[in-house]
Scaffold this active site. Structure first.
Site, PDB file in Angstrom:
ATOM      1  CE1 TYR A  75      12.833   5.657  16.816  1.00  0.00           C
ATOM      2  CE2 TYR A  75      12.791   3.885  15.204  1.00  0.00           C
ATOM      3  CZ  TYR A  75      13.033   4.337  16.489  1.00  0.00           C
ATOM      4  OH  TYR A  75      13.467   3.463  17.443  1.00  0.00           O
ATOM      5  CG  ASP A 112       6.477   5.868   9.649  1.00  0.00           C
ATOM      6  OD1 ASP A 112       5.421   5.741  10.296  1.00  0.00           O
ATOM      7  OD2 ASP A 112       7.608   5.601  10.101  1.00  0.00           O
ATOM      8  CE  LYS A 163       6.794   3.793  18.875  1.00  0.00           C
ATOM      9  NZ  LYS A 163       7.426   2.816  18.032  1.00  0.00           N
TER      10      LYS A 163
HETATM   11  O1  P1T Z   1       9.935   0.507  17.138  1.00  0.00           O
HETATM   12  P1  P1T Z   1       9.359  -0.109  15.902  1.00  0.00           P
HETATM   13  O2  P1T Z   1       8.021  -0.747  16.088  1.00  0.00           O
HETATM   14  O3  P1T Z   1      10.321  -0.977  15.163  1.00  0.00           O
HETATM   15  O4  P1T Z   1       9.021   1.121  14.920  1.00  0.00           O
HETATM   16  C1  P1T Z   1       9.990   1.973  14.400  1.00  0.00           C
HETATM   17  C2  P1T Z   1       9.389   3.317  14.103  1.00  0.00           C
HETATM   18  C3  P1T Z   1       9.040   3.640  12.806  1.00  0.00           C
HETATM   19  N1  P1T Z   1       8.480   4.825  12.484  1.00  0.00           N
HETATM   20  C4  P1T Z   1       8.227   5.742  13.425  1.00  0.00           C
HETATM   21  C5  P1T Z   1       7.615   7.054  13.031  1.00  0.00           C
HETATM   22  C6  P1T Z   1       8.540   5.481  14.755  1.00  0.00           C
HETATM   23  O5  P1T Z   1       8.269   6.437  15.671  1.00  0.00           O
HETATM   24  C7  P1T Z   1       9.146   4.243  15.113  1.00  0.00           C
HETATM   25  C8  P1T Z   1       9.554   3.939  16.507  1.00  0.00           C
HETATM   26  N2  P1T Z   1       9.704   5.072  17.312  1.00  0.00           N
HETATM   27  C9  P1T Z   1      10.066   5.086  18.622  1.00  0.00           C
HETATM   28  C10 P1T Z   1      10.402   3.989  19.329  1.00  0.00           C
HETATM   29  C11 P1T Z   1      10.097   6.424  19.250  1.00  0.00           C
HETATM   30  O6  P1T Z   1      10.135   6.547  20.482  1.00  0.00           O
HETATM   31  O7  P1T Z   1      10.071   7.407  18.485  1.00  0.00           O
END
Ligand code: P1T
Length: 380
Positions: A98, A170, A195
């Site tokens: 990400y 992750d 998510k």
């Molecule tokens: O957005 P947040 O809750 O802080 O999470 C970050 C994050 C961490 N790891 C993964 C695999 C993620 O996909 C994300 C956040 N991703 C998005 C906002 C996206 O659209 O891919």
């Protein structure tokens, strides 16, 4: 308890005050003390809050961990893991991850003297070549965002154990419905609970789950000392989301498969990235470590044309153009300009995040409506 029962009951107790079946939202910052230090286990809500505790226990239960920690966002959870490290330490990370995680690593923690090595981990044996005496953490995303690369967690955990390096996974894309990294030897599981765990695109939240008490104590200390906790209302919403995780994920997987198979056969589509496809380079590992293949699908168009990809995204009607993923509704995104815009273009393209790459978070609507939407948006 088996998984589906755990999503509903794992780590939960009926409210001791009035027996409410759902956990109350303890919307309070502080708690009465009869004499200094004498309270019912809760003194101040940054340190602990009963609604957050209920969620943290649920996190631990569904990931087969012993300890759960909830944070104000996924990135706040990752930030807490990095605070286990010191200046001079090295981190090995998947090269596809990400964009916000990449930004946190390179734009914040590199300045504190931590070195990050971003490597392809599809072949787990390669990881060992990059481990030095200074390596303290291996950071793995699997499936990766947005290229859906699969990393062998068991093999990586063996290498991490051999070299006494922490392995953090992750698990945002897979969720514990599909894979449970702690069972495969990882030390830390991280979630953007924003998510699939929350599942309804109505909160921002992060989670960490571990088995080891010393590691949990260090992380609880960081959580309290740095203070990036979530509020009780969001903890309640995440708990409610987790109760239907298993049935939502089942439908995400079914619809993900239908969408991936439709795209694979489409004459205007070049590549489809979904670990359930037999030609996916890590399909066998995905089959061995996941129960199914999830609802995230990325694809590129023939000729890799930026304008054409943007037109497809704009034409979509059931899929909504938006950041994020994992909610009940289908979303479409353009990683190069959205979620992964913080990764330099050459770095991005090396791992396949080209201009025509479109990422779909396939929701739980009727499959026929999703396919019809793609059909009208892509054309024939
Ligand atoms: O957005 P947040 O809750 O802080 O999470 C970050 C994050 C961490 N790891 C993964 C695999 C993620 O996909 C994300 C956040 N991703 C998005 C906002 C996206 O659209 O891919």
């Amino acid at each position: 308890m088996k998984f589906n029962t755990k999503t509903i009951h794992g780590g939960q107790e009926h409210d001791p005050a009035y027996g409410s079946v759902m956990p109350p939202i303890y919307q309070t910052s502080t708690y009465v003390q009869s004499t200094p230090g004498a309270h019912k286990g809760y003194a101040y809500s940054r340190s602990a809050n009963p609604t957050r505790t209920a969620l943290e226990n649920s996190f631990a239960s569904i990931e087969n961990g012993n300890y759960g920690l909830a944070f104000g966002s996924g990135l706040a959870a990752i930030d807490a893991v990095l605070k286990l490290l010191k200046s001079g330490d090295e981190v090995l990370s998947t090269n596809d991850l990400y964009g916000g995680t990449y930004r946190l690593f390179t734009k914040i923690y590199e300045d504190f003297g931590i070195t990050f090595n971003f490597i392809g981990m599809e072949n787990a044996e390669r990881i060992e070549d990059y481990i030095t005496e200074k390596t303290k953490l291996i950071w793995v995303e699997t499936p990766t965002n947005p290229m859906m690369t699969i990393i062998d967690i068991l093999a990586t955990a063996k290498i991490a154990k051999k070299h006494k390096v922490l392995l953090a996974v992750d698990n945002t894309f897979a969720t514990p419905y599909l894979q449970r990294p702690l069972d495969l030897g990882a030390d830390i599981v991280m979630h953007s609970a924003t998510k699939y765990l929350g599942g309804h695109s109505d909160l921002v939240m992060g989670g960490l789950i571990v088995k080891d008490k010393d590691l949990a104590d260090r992380l609880y200390f960081i959580q309290n000392a740095s203070g990036a906790v979530c509020g009780p209302q969001d903890a309640f919403l995440a708990l409610r989301g987790i109760k239907t995780l298993h049935i939502r994920m089942q439908r995400h997987c079914e619809n993900g498969k239908a969408v991936a198979e439709y795209l694979v056969n489409h004459p205007k589509i070049e590549e489809v990235y979904w670990p359930g496809l037999e030609h996916h380079p890590n399909h066998d590992i995905a089959k061995s470590q996941m129960n199914d293949f999830g609802g995230m699908v990325s694809f590129t168009t023939k000729g890799n044309n930026y304008e054409e990809a943007i037109k497809i995204i704009e034409n979509l009607k059931v899929f909504t153009l938006a950041e994020s993923l994992g909610g009940v509704e289908s979303l479409a995104g353009h990683p190069a300009s959205m979620t992964h815009g913080s990764i330099p273009k050459e770095e991005r393209e090396k791992i396949g995040i080209v201009d025509s790459l479109i990422r779909l978070s396939v929701g739980i609507e009727d499959e026929e409506d999703l396919i019809a939407d793609l059909k009208q948006a892509i054309g024939s």
